[in-house]
Design a protein around this motif. Structure first.
Motif, PDB file in Angstrom:
ATOM      1  N   PHE A  44     136.119  -5.882 -35.487  1.00 29.43           N
ATOM      2  CA  PHE A  44     135.101  -5.647 -34.463  1.00 29.43           C
ATOM      3  C   PHE A  44     135.593  -6.109 -33.098  1.00 29.43           C
ATOM      4  N   ALA A  45     136.230  -7.281 -33.052  1.00 28.62           N
ATOM      5  CA  ALA A  45     136.696  -7.842 -31.783  1.00 28.62           C
ATOM      6  C   ALA A  45     137.745  -6.954 -31.137  1.00 28.62           C
ATOM      7  N   ASN A  46     138.573  -6.289 -31.938  1.00 30.66           N
ATOM      8  CA  ASN A  46     139.599  -5.409 -31.379  1.00 30.66           C
ATOM      9  C   ASN A  46     138.982  -4.256 -30.590  1.00 30.66           C
ATOM     10  N   VAL A  47     137.993  -3.583 -31.172  1.00 27.43           N
ATOM     11  CA  VAL A  47     137.333  -2.482 -30.467  1.00 27.43           C
ATOM     12  C   VAL A  47     136.610  -3.008 -29.228  1.00 27.43           C
ATOM     13  N   PHE A  48     135.955  -4.156 -29.368  1.00 24.74           N
ATOM     14  CA  PHE A  48     135.259  -4.768 -28.241  1.00 24.74           C
ATOM     15  C   PHE A  48     136.250  -5.067 -27.121  1.00 24.74           C
ATOM     16  N   LEU A  49     137.414  -5.587 -27.479  1.00 24.26           N
ATOM     17  CA  LEU A  49     138.434  -5.906 -26.477  1.00 24.26           C
ATOM     18  C   LEU A  49     138.865  -4.659 -25.722  1.00 24.26           C
ATOM     19  N   GLY A  50     139.139  -3.571 -26.454  1.00 27.24           N
ATOM     20  CA  GLY A  50     139.586  -2.356 -25.797  1.00 27.24           C
ATOM     21  C   GLY A  50     138.553  -1.794 -24.849  1.00 27.24           C
ATOM     22  N   VAL A  51     137.313  -1.664 -25.305  1.00 30.89           N
ATOM     23  CA  VAL A  51     136.262  -1.110 -24.459  1.00 30.89           C
ATOM     24  C   VAL A  51     135.905  -2.080 -23.336  1.00 30.89           C
ATOM     25  N   GLY A  52     135.845  -3.388 -23.651  1.00 32.79           N
ATOM     26  CA  GLY A  52     135.472  -4.386 -22.648  1.00 32.79           C
ATOM     27  C   GLY A  52     136.464  -4.480 -21.514  1.00 32.79           C
ATOM     28  N   VAL A  53     137.771  -4.490 -21.831  1.00 33.40           N
ATOM     29  CA  VAL A  53     138.784  -4.568 -20.779  1.00 33.40           C
ATOM     30  C   VAL A  53     138.821  -3.258 -19.985  1.00 33.40           C
ATOM     31  N   ALA A  54     138.681  -2.131 -20.666  1.00 33.19           N
ATOM     32  CA  ALA A  54     138.618  -0.856 -19.948  1.00 33.19           C
ATOM     33  C   ALA A  54     137.430  -0.834 -18.993  1.00 33.19           C
ATOM     34  N   VAL A  82     146.035   3.299  -9.255  1.00 30.13           N
ATOM     35  CA  VAL A  82     146.786   3.776 -10.417  1.00 30.13           C
ATOM     36  C   VAL A  82     146.866   2.691 -11.488  1.00 30.13           C
ATOM     37  N   MET A  83     147.107   1.439 -11.076  1.00 28.27           N
ATOM     38  CA  MET A  83     147.209   0.337 -12.027  1.00 28.27           C
ATOM     39  C   MET A  83     145.883   0.096 -12.748  1.00 28.27           C
ATOM     40  N   ALA A 111     142.843   0.623 -17.814  1.00 29.54           N
ATOM     41  CA  ALA A 111     141.734   1.087 -18.654  1.00 29.54           C
ATOM     42  C   ALA A 111     142.245   1.942 -19.807  1.00 29.54           C
ATOM     43  N   VAL A 112     143.191   2.843 -19.503  1.00 30.00           N
ATOM     44  CA  VAL A 112     143.731   3.719 -20.542  1.00 30.00           C
ATOM     45  C   VAL A 112     144.512   2.918 -21.576  1.00 30.00           C
ATOM     46  N   VAL A 113     145.341   1.981 -21.119  1.00 30.01           N
ATOM     47  CA  VAL A 113     146.137   1.163 -22.031  1.00 30.01           C
ATOM     48  C   VAL A 113     145.230   0.316 -22.932  1.00 30.01           C
ATOM     49  N   ALA A 114     144.152  -0.231 -22.370  1.00 37.08           N
ATOM     50  CA  ALA A 114     143.230  -1.035 -23.177  1.00 37.08           C
ATOM     51  C   ALA A 114     142.653  -0.221 -24.328  1.00 37.08           C
ATOM     52  N   LEU A 115     142.236   0.995 -24.046  1.00 36.10           N
ATOM     53  CA  LEU A 115     141.687   1.857 -25.094  1.00 36.10           C
ATOM     54  C   LEU A 115     142.770   2.266 -26.093  1.00 36.10           C
ATOM     55  N   ALA A 116     143.984   2.546 -25.592  1.00 31.70           N
ATOM     56  CA  ALA A 116     145.075   2.951 -26.475  1.00 31.70           C
ATOM     57  C   ALA A 116     145.479   1.819 -27.422  1.00 31.70           C
ATOM     58  N   LEU A 117     145.548   0.595 -26.890  1.00 34.19           N
ATOM     59  CA  LEU A 117     145.899  -0.546 -27.738  1.00 34.19           C
ATOM     60  C   LEU A 117     144.850  -0.772 -28.819  1.00 34.19           C
ATOM     61  N   LEU A 157     148.438  -7.051 -20.732  1.00 35.39           N
ATOM     62  CA  LEU A 157     147.159  -6.488 -20.304  1.00 35.39           C
ATOM     63  C   LEU A 157     146.111  -7.568 -20.092  1.00 35.39           C
ATOM     64  N   VAL A 158     145.924  -8.448 -21.078  1.00 30.73           N
ATOM     65  CA  VAL A 158     144.859  -9.445 -20.951  1.00 30.73           C
ATOM     66  C   VAL A 158     145.204 -10.482 -19.886  1.00 30.73           C
ATOM     67  N   THR A 159     146.496 -10.749 -19.675  1.00 25.83           N
ATOM     68  CA  THR A 159     146.886 -11.669 -18.596  1.00 25.83           C
ATOM     69  C   THR A 159     146.561 -11.070 -17.235  1.00 25.83           C
ATOM     70  N   ASP A 160     146.820  -9.784 -17.072  1.00 29.68           N
ATOM     71  CA  ASP A 160     146.480  -9.128 -15.809  1.00 29.68           C
ATOM     72  C   ASP A 160     144.972  -9.085 -15.605  1.00 29.68           C
TER      73      ASP A 160
END
Length: 677
Positions: A51-61, A104-105, A110-116, A150-153
């Motif tokens: 669950f946390a993985n999906v939350f991380l991707g959507v949340g960071v995006a 662009v960054m 956002a795209v990388v967060a969802l892809a990861l 990603l999360v550091t940025d």
């Protein structure tokens, strides 16, 4: 500062196409994230890390998209997303190459967060079960590195370079261990080990910190977002205005209470100072309170809010998970220290207002109908207490039922108001639906900046554990203490303040829990219980928000109050001084933390000592200004009440009450200082 009214549906659609499209995507992501969390709280359909993985991707995006909107696109802030530009036309690339690169960054992030998140979800079973046995692929390692970057940025963008630098330093330390001297030495890691431990092994980025953050922390922040959409902030503001009419101290005490309550939810003293302080500080100044005191009062209250149960700036959930104890035990342990701090701030503010004659006439009346505007919050708060205290549900389940209770309560309140005002039911239904979805959006938007830092802190903690740094620091602190408890506590205090500087609540607590708390619990010489030790370091990490040279909460408040930073820090330390003593007091009287038969006496004597500290630091006893001889006497009384043998504690507590009674009846001579600075 006057708040903007929410935009209507037609006004929201009256925007440039790019802005409208981006806001629509943000709205969809945010509503999905909140509903996803609520549904998970109800069903628990996956293991927590999945669950946390999906939350991380959507949340960071979501966080990156909100950053894009606020920095480069938005033109108005009526829906809570504040614009930084004043341009009249929407163009992403009109500010030169650096702005274009940032756009662009942000889009790439956002795209990388969802892809990861998609990669980890698609390979979840293999990463969880097979990879630890048969090994990880090269692609896995690259994905792990990408997740850490990603999360550091995201952390850098949300909380600044200093906190991101801590994450980078943790990763660098994993590589540099063989080249470092003394306590910092370790055998080192290669890049595959760092990627595995830091992320793709479903630790680090995906560790317990993110799991707790995306469940227990998220559900309460989302509840807070919905409550704000239903008018919680307006209610606090209206109550502040009414109480000003009936209290001599005016709006100041209400500002303290409101800031502490809201600070408990926000998870950042600086963020809470910026939000609640934007309207409390001007109101305090309007009462005649000097700028530096107005800043200090708000800063201390916002910092103290991080200590207030049941949420404790979202650290309570992390503490329960780290210690492996029920969440309710953390709430019980934090209750009395928070009340002591709460009382000390209120007492200090009361004395300061009277000392400098900043009182109001208090000849007005309190409009009790204002209380009815907030009556619908009683039901969800009652549900929260019942599910946590009586039924002993997990924070996630309790948060779910609290949200379930909030929505119909708010709807019933709207229907009653509509009936009294002859509003059309259809109009009320549409307005309530829009407000509810705004609340779903607001909760996720408030949570989004926190997702990155929770994940990046998982990296830091993993590197500290894998390299053994925490154990070595604990051993060195014990050696420096030389078997003297006071020295060890002073070292822990200084280290906790140092590591807590500038950090939001979860980050500050996680760092001190890993690096400092073990020193207080691993010694065979001292008998400090783990919960007491964690509360001790947690308090000082929170107090770093008002401690120079950083004092991040004071820095934010000083900008709002237009006051001198160092002078504001001085007043904040004066008001918050008991907070620096209370942790030592509950180590000496641990019945305050771990409830027992001694708890009532421990609470009484520490309360008396707290009062004495307040009187000494403010320099006023309610009747006259105090010179240093009298202040020193009060400090001696405080020491005896908090740290002496039990008979001395009771005796000095009685002496304090007698001294204050005589002072306020004019029977005790006082040394009056000529200057009130």
């Amino acid at each position: 500062m006057e708040r903007e009214a929410p935009l209507g549906v037609r006004e929201r659609l009256d925007r440039p196409p790019v802005e409208l499209g981006l806001r629509s995507i943000i709205y969809a992501f945010a509503v999905f994230l909140t509903l996803y969390t609520i549904y998970y709280a109800y069903t628990l359909f996956w293991v927590r890390v999945r669950f946390a993985n999906v939350f991380l991707g959507v949340g960071v995006a979501l966080f990156y998209l909100v950053q894009l909107l606020e920095k480069h696109v938005a033109k108005r802030s009526g829906d809570g997303l504040v614009a930084e530009t004043d341009d009249t036309e929407s163009s992403l690339f009109e500010h030169g190459p650096w702005k274009a690169l940032d756009v662009v960054m942000l889009l790439a992030g956002a795209v990388v967060a969802l892809a990861l998140a998609g990669y980890v979800e698609f390979n979840f079973a293999r990463l969880l079960e097979d990879a630890p046995i048969f090994g990880w692929t090269t692609t896995d390692y690259y994905v792990g590195v990408a997740a850490m970057v990603l999360v550091t940025d995201a952390t850098r963008r949300a909380y600044g370079n200093v906190i991101a630098g801590v994450v980078v330093a943790g990763i660098a330390y994993a590589f540099a261990g063989p080249y470092l001297p003394g306590v910092l030495y370790h055998t080192g890691m290669d890049w595959q080990q760092v990627a595995r431990n830091g992320a793709i092994g479903l630790t680090g980025v995906y560790g317990f910190i993110l799991e707790v953050g995306t469940t227990a922390v998220a559900i309460f922040l989302m509840f807070a977002g919905m409550a704000k959409a239903y008018g919680l902030m307006d209610l606090v503001l209206n109550l502040s205005r009414e109480v000003r009419n009936v209290l001599e101290t005016g709006v100041v005490q209400v500002a303290v209470v409101g800031s502490m309550i809201m600070g408990s939810i926000t998870g950042s003293a600086a963020a809470n100072t910026a939000t609640t302080g934007s309207f409390t500080i001007p109101m305090i100044k309007d009462q005649g309170v000097r700028e530096d005191f107005a800043c200090a009062i708000e800063s201390v209250a916002s910092s103290g809010g991080q200590m207030l149960p049941p949420i404790m700036g979202v650290a309570a959930f992390l503490m329960a998970d780290i210690l492996g104890i029920p969440y309710l035990e953390v709430v019980k342990a934090g209750l009395f220290p928070a009340l002591l701090f709460y009382f000390s701030v209120g007492a200090a503010v009361h004395l300061i207002i009277h000392k400098f004659d900043w009182t109001t006439d208090a000849e007005g009346t309190f409009d009790k109908s204002i209380l009815l505007d907030g009556i619908h919050y009683v039901i969800p708060l009652g549900v929260l207490l019942y599910t946590l205290v009586v039924l002993r549900f997990s924070p996630l389940s309790a948060g779910f039922y609290t949200i379930v209770a909030l929505v119909p309560s708010a709807l019933l309140k709207r229907l009653i108001d509509a009936y009294r005002g002859d509003d059309e039911p259809v109009e009320v239904a549409v307005d309530f639906t829009v407000t509810t979805f705004d609340g779903l959006r607001q909760g996720a938007v408030d949570m989004a900046p926190l997702v990155g830092i929770l994940a990046s802190l998982g990296i830091v903690i993993t590197m500290v554990e894998q390299t053994g740094l925490g154990a070595r620091i604990s051993f060195r602190m014990l050696a420096l203490a030389g078997g003297i408890l006071v020295v060890l506590l002073l070292l822990a205090m200084a280290t906790s303040i140092l590591f807590g500087l500038g950090m939001p609540t979860p980050a500050a607590y996680i760092v001190v829990a890993a690096l400092v708390a073990p020193a207080l619990t691993t010694s065979e010489t001292f008998t400090i219980q783990p919960l007491t030790a964690h509360m001790f370091v947690f308090y000082f990490a929170m107090l770093s928000a008002i401690t120079p040279p950083v004092a991040v909460a004071v820095a934010v408040g000083a900008r709002i109050a237009d006051s001198d930073f160092l002078q504001s820090c001085k007043q904040a330390l004066r008001i918050g001084a008991p907070g620096f003593v209370i942790p030592f007091a509950f180590v000496a009287n641990d019945g305050i933390i771990v409830w027992s038969s001694s708890t009532p006496i421990d609470l009484l004597v520490v309360l008396a000592g707290t009062v004495a500290v307040v009187v000494a630091t403010v320099g006023y006893d309610g009747a006259s200004d105090l010179g240093w001889p009298h202040r020193i006497v009060y400090l001696v009384i405080a020491g005896g009440a908090m740290f002496g043998p039990q008979m001395v504690q009771l005796g000095t507590a009685g002496l304090l009450m007698l001294t204050l009674a005589l002072a306020n009846t004019g029977r005790l001579p006082a040394v009056v200082t000529p200057s009130r600075q």
